[in-house]
Write an enzyme that holds these catalytic residues in place. Structure first.
Site, PDB file in Angstrom:
ATOM      1  N   ASN A   9       0.870  -1.177   0.000  1.00  0.00           N
ATOM      2  CA  ASN A   9       0.000   0.000   0.000  1.00  0.00           C
ATOM      3  C   ASN A   9       0.908   1.229   0.000  1.00  0.00           C
ATOM      4  O   ASN A   9       1.526   1.539   1.008  1.00  0.00           O
ATOM      5  CB  ASN A   9      -0.895  -0.034   1.251  1.00  0.00           C
ATOM      6  CG  ASN A   9      -1.746   1.205   1.389  1.00  0.00           C
ATOM      7  OD1 ASN A   9      -1.792   2.051   0.484  1.00  0.00           O
ATOM      8  ND2 ASN A   9      -2.422   1.341   2.519  1.00  0.00           N
ATOM      9  N   LYS A  11       0.152   4.300  -0.245  1.00  0.00           N
ATOM     10  CA  LYS A  11      -0.444   5.492   0.383  1.00  0.00           C
ATOM     11  C   LYS A  11      -0.179   6.728  -0.493  1.00  0.00           C
ATOM     12  O   LYS A  11      -0.163   6.606  -1.711  1.00  0.00           O
ATOM     13  CB  LYS A  11       0.087   5.636   1.814  1.00  0.00           C
ATOM     14  CG  LYS A  11      -0.108   4.335   2.613  1.00  0.00           C
ATOM     15  CD  LYS A  11       0.174   4.439   4.082  1.00  0.00           C
ATOM     16  CE  LYS A  11      -0.094   3.093   4.750  1.00  0.00           C
ATOM     17  NZ  LYS A  11       0.121   3.098   6.192  1.00  0.00           N
ATOM     18  N   HIS A  95      -9.290   0.967   5.154  1.00  0.00           N
ATOM     19  CA  HIS A  95      -7.993   1.176   5.800  1.00  0.00           C
ATOM     20  C   HIS A  95      -8.161   2.084   7.014  1.00  0.00           C
ATOM     21  O   HIS A  95      -8.977   3.014   6.986  1.00  0.00           O
ATOM     22  CB  HIS A  95      -6.994   1.777   4.805  1.00  0.00           C
ATOM     23  CG  HIS A  95      -5.597   1.739   5.332  1.00  0.00           C
ATOM     24  ND1 HIS A  95      -5.123   2.693   6.196  1.00  0.00           N
ATOM     25  CD2 HIS A  95      -4.593   0.838   5.169  1.00  0.00           C
ATOM     26  CE1 HIS A  95      -3.872   2.385   6.522  1.00  0.00           C
ATOM     27  NE2 HIS A  95      -3.527   1.262   5.907  1.00  0.00           N
ATOM     28  N   GLU A 167      -5.072  -5.162  10.412  1.00  0.00           N
ATOM     29  CA  GLU A 167      -4.031  -4.167  10.628  1.00  0.00           C
ATOM     30  C   GLU A 167      -4.268  -3.462  11.965  1.00  0.00           C
ATOM     31  O   GLU A 167      -5.043  -2.488  12.023  1.00  0.00           O
ATOM     32  CB  GLU A 167      -4.050  -3.126   9.507  1.00  0.00           C
ATOM     33  CG  GLU A 167      -3.751  -3.699   8.142  1.00  0.00           C
ATOM     34  CD  GLU A 167      -3.162  -2.640   7.202  1.00  0.00           C
ATOM     35  OE1 GLU A 167      -2.068  -2.866   6.704  1.00  0.00           O
ATOM     36  OE2 GLU A 167      -3.795  -1.587   7.017  1.00  0.00           O
ATOM     37  N   GLY A 173       2.895   2.031  10.829  1.00  0.00           N
ATOM     38  CA  GLY A 173       3.834   3.147  10.696  1.00  0.00           C
ATOM     39  C   GLY A 173       4.534   3.515  11.989  1.00  0.00           C
ATOM     40  O   GLY A 173       5.190   4.551  12.081  1.00  0.00           O
ATOM     41  N   SER A 213       3.840  -2.473  10.232  1.00  0.00           N
ATOM     42  CA  SER A 213       5.296  -2.517  10.440  1.00  0.00           C
ATOM     43  C   SER A 213       5.926  -3.864  10.080  1.00  0.00           C
ATOM     44  O   SER A 213       6.840  -4.326  10.760  1.00  0.00           O
ATOM     45  CB  SER A 213       5.652  -2.122  11.869  1.00  0.00           C
ATOM     46  OG  SER A 213       5.258  -0.775  12.111  1.00  0.00           O
TER      47      SER A 213
HETATM   48  P1  13P Z   1       3.333   0.123   7.719  1.00  0.00           P
HETATM   49  O1  13P Z   1       3.856  -1.154   7.094  1.00  0.00           O
HETATM   50  O2  13P Z   1       4.088   1.336   7.276  1.00  0.00           O
HETATM   51  O3  13P Z   1       3.207  -0.004   9.204  1.00  0.00           O
HETATM   52  O4  13P Z   1       1.847   0.340   7.152  1.00  0.00           O
HETATM   53  C1  13P Z   1       0.948  -0.708   7.176  1.00  0.00           C
HETATM   54  C2  13P Z   1      -0.245  -0.309   6.415  1.00  0.00           C
HETATM   55  O5  13P Z   1      -0.960   0.604   6.783  1.00  0.00           O
HETATM   56  C3  13P Z   1      -0.534  -1.013   5.160  1.00  0.00           C
HETATM   57  O6  13P Z   1      -1.801  -0.710   4.678  1.00  0.00           O
END
Ligand code: 13P
Length: 250
Positions: A9, A11, A95, A167, A173, A213
């Protein structure tokens, strides 16, 4: 059918040139013998070029969102028909950033699920508890409710178009990951929740991804758990070396 999937993803990262560069690196570096279905989700403006770029590869392109309406006066929004029209047949919905920052409720997500499924799109349905829910021991309840309120209205036959992505918000993050045991416990609970509502065949077949993460150094242990079928990757999907290492870990 239950699959191994590693999805990135992206983003709100990567402009057109950077998107092309990363895709070229992925095409060159993902081992052809990988058992994982690889998915990338660039931003809307780069979807069409990504589809073109990946035409002769096994990598699937996903959108990060879709509007629930077929069309209309919704300035700034993107419809399912627009996505499928450029060859994007997979969409990430629910999400935690959409839920928290853009106020998407379970009800809204449920209507987006309906629209996507109506257009024969595959839905990567995201859900997961916040830190306060885990600290208060309420995480299983929260997850169950998100599934029931956002997804469980679908027909049995629609499940072949659904991928679940657990998630935990506190792990996104933050560099903090659910331990492999925490991930397995929740994934087992999720599969059991699907089993109770839709039966064993659907529960065994559904692919459940972990996100939060995931990095090259923890992917292998998380992916080794029996109910973890792959990952939805944020930060580590933004560079080819890490993303390929995660794909290889599966
Ligand atoms: P991170 O891998 O940066 O923690 O993000 C996970 C995420 O939100 C995937 O959609």
């Amino acid at each position: 059918m239950r699959k191994k999937i590693v999805a990135g993803n992206w983003k709100m990262h990567k402009n057109a040139e950077q998107t092309e560069d990363l895709l070229n690196e992925l095409i060159a570096q993902i081992p052809t013998e990988t058992i994982a279905q690889v998915i990338v989700a660039p931003t809307f403006v780069n979807l069409a070029s990504a589809v073109d770029h990946l035409e002769f590869t096994a990598i699937i392109v996903a959108a990060q969102n879709v509007h629930q309406a077929e069309s209309g006066a919704f300035t700034g929004e993107i419809s399912a028909d627009m996505l499928t029209g450029i060859g994007v047949n997979t969409v990430i919905l629910g999400h935690s950033e959409r839920r928290a920052i853009f106020n998407e409720t379970d009800g809204l997500i449920a209507s987006k699920v309906n629209t996507a499924l109506k257009h024969d799109m595959t839905v990567i349905f995201c859900f997961g508890e916040e830190l306060k829910d885990r600290q208060s021991g309420n995480h299983f309840n929260i997850v169950e409710n998100q599934l029931k309120d956002g997804l469980f209205h679908i027909e049995n036959t629609a499940w072949e178009k659904v991928v679940l992505a657990y998630e935990p918000v506190w792990a996104i993050g933050t560099g903090e990951t659910a331990s492999p045991e925490q991930a397995q416990d929740m994934h087992e609970f999720i599969r059991e929740t699907v089993r109770k509502a839709f039966g064993s065949d659907i529960a065994e077949d559904v692919t459940i991804l972990y996100g939060g993460s995931v990095k090259p150094d923890n992917a292998k242990e998380i992916f080794s758990k029996p109910d973890v079928d792959g990952g939805l990757i944020g930060g580590a999907a933004l560079n080819a070396k890490d993303f390929v290492a995660i794909i290889t870990a599966i």
